[in-house]
Scaffold this motif. Structure first.
Motif, PDB file in Angstrom:
ATOM      1  N   SER A  21       0.828  -1.209   0.000  1.00 11.93           N
ATOM      2  CA  SER A  21       0.000   0.000   0.000  1.00 11.93           C
ATOM      3  C   SER A  21       0.856   1.250   0.000  1.00 11.93           C
ATOM      4  O   SER A  21       1.923   1.298   0.594  1.00 11.93           O
ATOM      5  CB  SER A  21      -0.901   0.018   1.232  1.00 11.93           C
ATOM      6  N   PHE A  22       0.379   2.224  -0.690  1.00 11.44           N
ATOM      7  CA  PHE A  22       1.039   3.521  -0.773  1.00 11.44           C
ATOM      8  C   PHE A  22       0.228   4.548   0.014  1.00 11.44           C
ATOM      9  O   PHE A  22      -0.986   4.636  -0.168  1.00 11.44           O
ATOM     10  CB  PHE A  22       1.136   4.000  -2.227  1.00 11.44           C
TER      11      PHE A  22
ATOM     12  N   GLY B 232      -4.318   3.510  -3.096  1.00  9.67           N
ATOM     13  CA  GLY B 232      -3.769   2.839  -4.262  1.00  9.67           C
ATOM     14  C   GLY B 232      -2.785   1.752  -3.860  1.00  9.67           C
ATOM     15  O   GLY B 232      -1.929   1.975  -3.015  1.00  9.67           O
ATOM     16  N   SER B 233      -2.898   0.585  -4.444  1.00  8.29           N
ATOM     17  CA  SER B 233      -2.046  -0.540  -4.079  1.00  8.29           C
ATOM     18  C   SER B 233      -1.560  -1.263  -5.317  1.00  8.29           C
ATOM     19  O   SER B 233      -2.299  -1.420  -6.282  1.00  8.29           O
ATOM     20  CB  SER B 233      -2.809  -1.529  -3.193  1.00  8.29           C
ATOM     21  N   TYR B 234      -0.336  -1.725  -5.261  1.00  6.19           N
ATOM     22  CA  TYR B 234       0.200  -2.570  -6.310  1.00  6.19           C
ATOM     23  C   TYR B 234       0.153  -4.020  -5.848  1.00  6.19           C
ATOM     24  O   TYR B 234       0.308  -4.306  -4.665  1.00  6.19           O
ATOM     25  CB  TYR B 234       1.653  -2.203  -6.621  1.00  6.19           C
TER      26      TYR B 234
ATOM     27  N   THR C 238      -8.018   5.743  -7.186  1.00  8.51           N
ATOM     28  CA  THR C 238      -7.058   4.816  -6.582  1.00  8.51           C
ATOM     29  C   THR C 238      -5.703   4.899  -7.281  1.00  8.51           C
ATOM     30  O   THR C 238      -4.650   4.950  -6.635  1.00  8.51           O
ATOM     31  CB  THR C 238      -7.596   3.374  -6.646  1.00  8.51           C
TER      32      THR C 238
ATOM     33  N   ALA D 265      -2.014   6.216  -5.886  1.00 12.87           N
ATOM     34  CA  ALA D 265      -0.808   5.388  -5.947  1.00 12.87           C
ATOM     35  C   ALA D 265       0.348   6.146  -6.577  1.00 12.87           C
ATOM     36  O   ALA D 265       1.512   5.890  -6.265  1.00 12.87           O
ATOM     37  CB  ALA D 265      -1.095   4.114  -6.731  1.00 12.87           C
TER      38      ALA D 265
ATOM     39  N   TYR E 165      -4.011  -2.823  -9.439  1.00 15.05           N
ATOM     40  CA  TYR E 165      -4.423  -2.056  -8.274  1.00 15.05           C
ATOM     41  C   TYR E 165      -5.542  -2.768  -7.531  1.00 15.05           C
ATOM     42  O   TYR E 165      -6.423  -3.376  -8.138  1.00 15.05           O
ATOM     43  CB  TYR E 165      -4.894  -0.663  -8.690  1.00 15.05           C
TER      44      TYR E 165
END
Length: 299
Positions: free
Chosen positions: A12-13, A31-33, A222, A226, A286
């Motif tokens: 997570s950012f 936003g997540s990778y 989102t 990120a 994401y």
């Protein structure tokens, strides 16, 4: 063999709260990778592999009994074929989809017209298909490209379940491929498909139709978070990058959805290379967390 299938690690950012959506004020989507390292594996690995074994991928109280097929043939670090396919037991419709993906990807990259010798509805047929592709790669690709002055030709294909819920009769698979046949860099793609009773679901099946504009806005927000941008700044940057005009401009309300799948943490969306950013972004994926996306789910 038991295997807890948390294949992707969510990173997570920290970002500011997103702007409001037309239906509901959203303030928590971060936003997540998704980290694809485990799925992709080591693309420089040149060890020959030919293993098939059963494994239970576990998601909470649900297991997905599968045959994990791993096959790799190689001539060098630059010329190889690597296949890793988790073929579910007693899921013919899903296996048929997996077989098509493997076949079509290989045929596209190798410019071949390989046709499976039998239906790919069963794990044994998927294994036979992998054998067929490995034999073709060994006899035709390696023999041709190993003689070149700067030999380079490799294909990696990986498919593995990411989520399953027996009560809802759904499961989600990740499909990944990477190939390099020369040039500045290779080409990769990562996508997610959710199945319900073996039928492939589209985004419109996962999200309530009337809520699609809201979800598109959530996705845009989102991704902007990120990247450490406001949504408006991100959309301006994206339209400049894609060189859109007034008729093709991307907005929060029409933000594209290429790939969507249900996972334990919510819903994941993934994008092809160049679709929403430069090649250095790879295949950005994401997470839309459950507490944000749940009100809009159709399942």
């Amino acid at each position: 063999m038991k295997k807890t299938a948390i294949l992707f690690t969510v990173i997570s950012f920290l970002a500011a709260s997103i702007s409001s959506c037309s239906k509901k004020e959203e303030t928590a989507a971060i936003g997540s990778y998704y980290n694809t390292t485990q799925l992709i594996g080591d693309l420089s690995k040149t060890v020959k592999t030919d293993t098939t074994f059963t494994v239970d991928f576990t998601f909470g109280q649900t297991t997905v009994p599968s045959m994990l097929i791993k096959k790799a043939v190689t001539d060098s670090a630059d010329i190889f074929l690597s296949l890793s396919v988790a073929s579910p037991i007693d899921k013919p419709l899903i296996n048929d989809c997996l077989g098509r993906y493997v076949t079509e990807t290989y045929n596209f990259v190798a410019d071949k017209k390989i046709v499976p010798s039998a239906s790919t509805e069963y794990p044994e047929s998927i294994a036979a298909l992998c054998d067929m592709l490995a034999d073709n790669f060994s006899s035709e690709i390696i023999s041709e490209y190993s003689l070149m002055e700067t030999p380079a030709f490799n294909i990696t294909i990986a498919i593995e379940p990411q989520f399953a819920d027996n009560e809802k009769e759904i499961s989600t698979y990740a499909f990944f491929h990477n190939y390099y046949t020369g040039g500045a860099h290779g080409t990769s793609d990562l996508s997610f498909t959710t199945f319900k009773r073996g039928r492939q679901l589209k985004a419109e099946d996962i999200i309530k139709p009337e809520d699609m504009p809201v979800v598109r806005e959530i996705i845009a927000n989102t991704i902007a978070q990120a990247k450490g941008m406001t949504t408006n700044i991100y959309l301006t940057w994206l339209n400049d990058f894609l060189m859109t005009d007034e008729s093709t401009a991307i907005t929060a309300a029409n933000f594209p959805i290429y790939s969507m799948g249900i996972v334990d943490e919510g819903v994941v969306v993934s994008y092809p290379v160049y679709s929403i950013g430069p090649a250095s972004d790879g295949n950005p994926s994401y997470l839309l967390p459950t507490d944000i996306i749940a009100p809009y789910l159709a399942l």
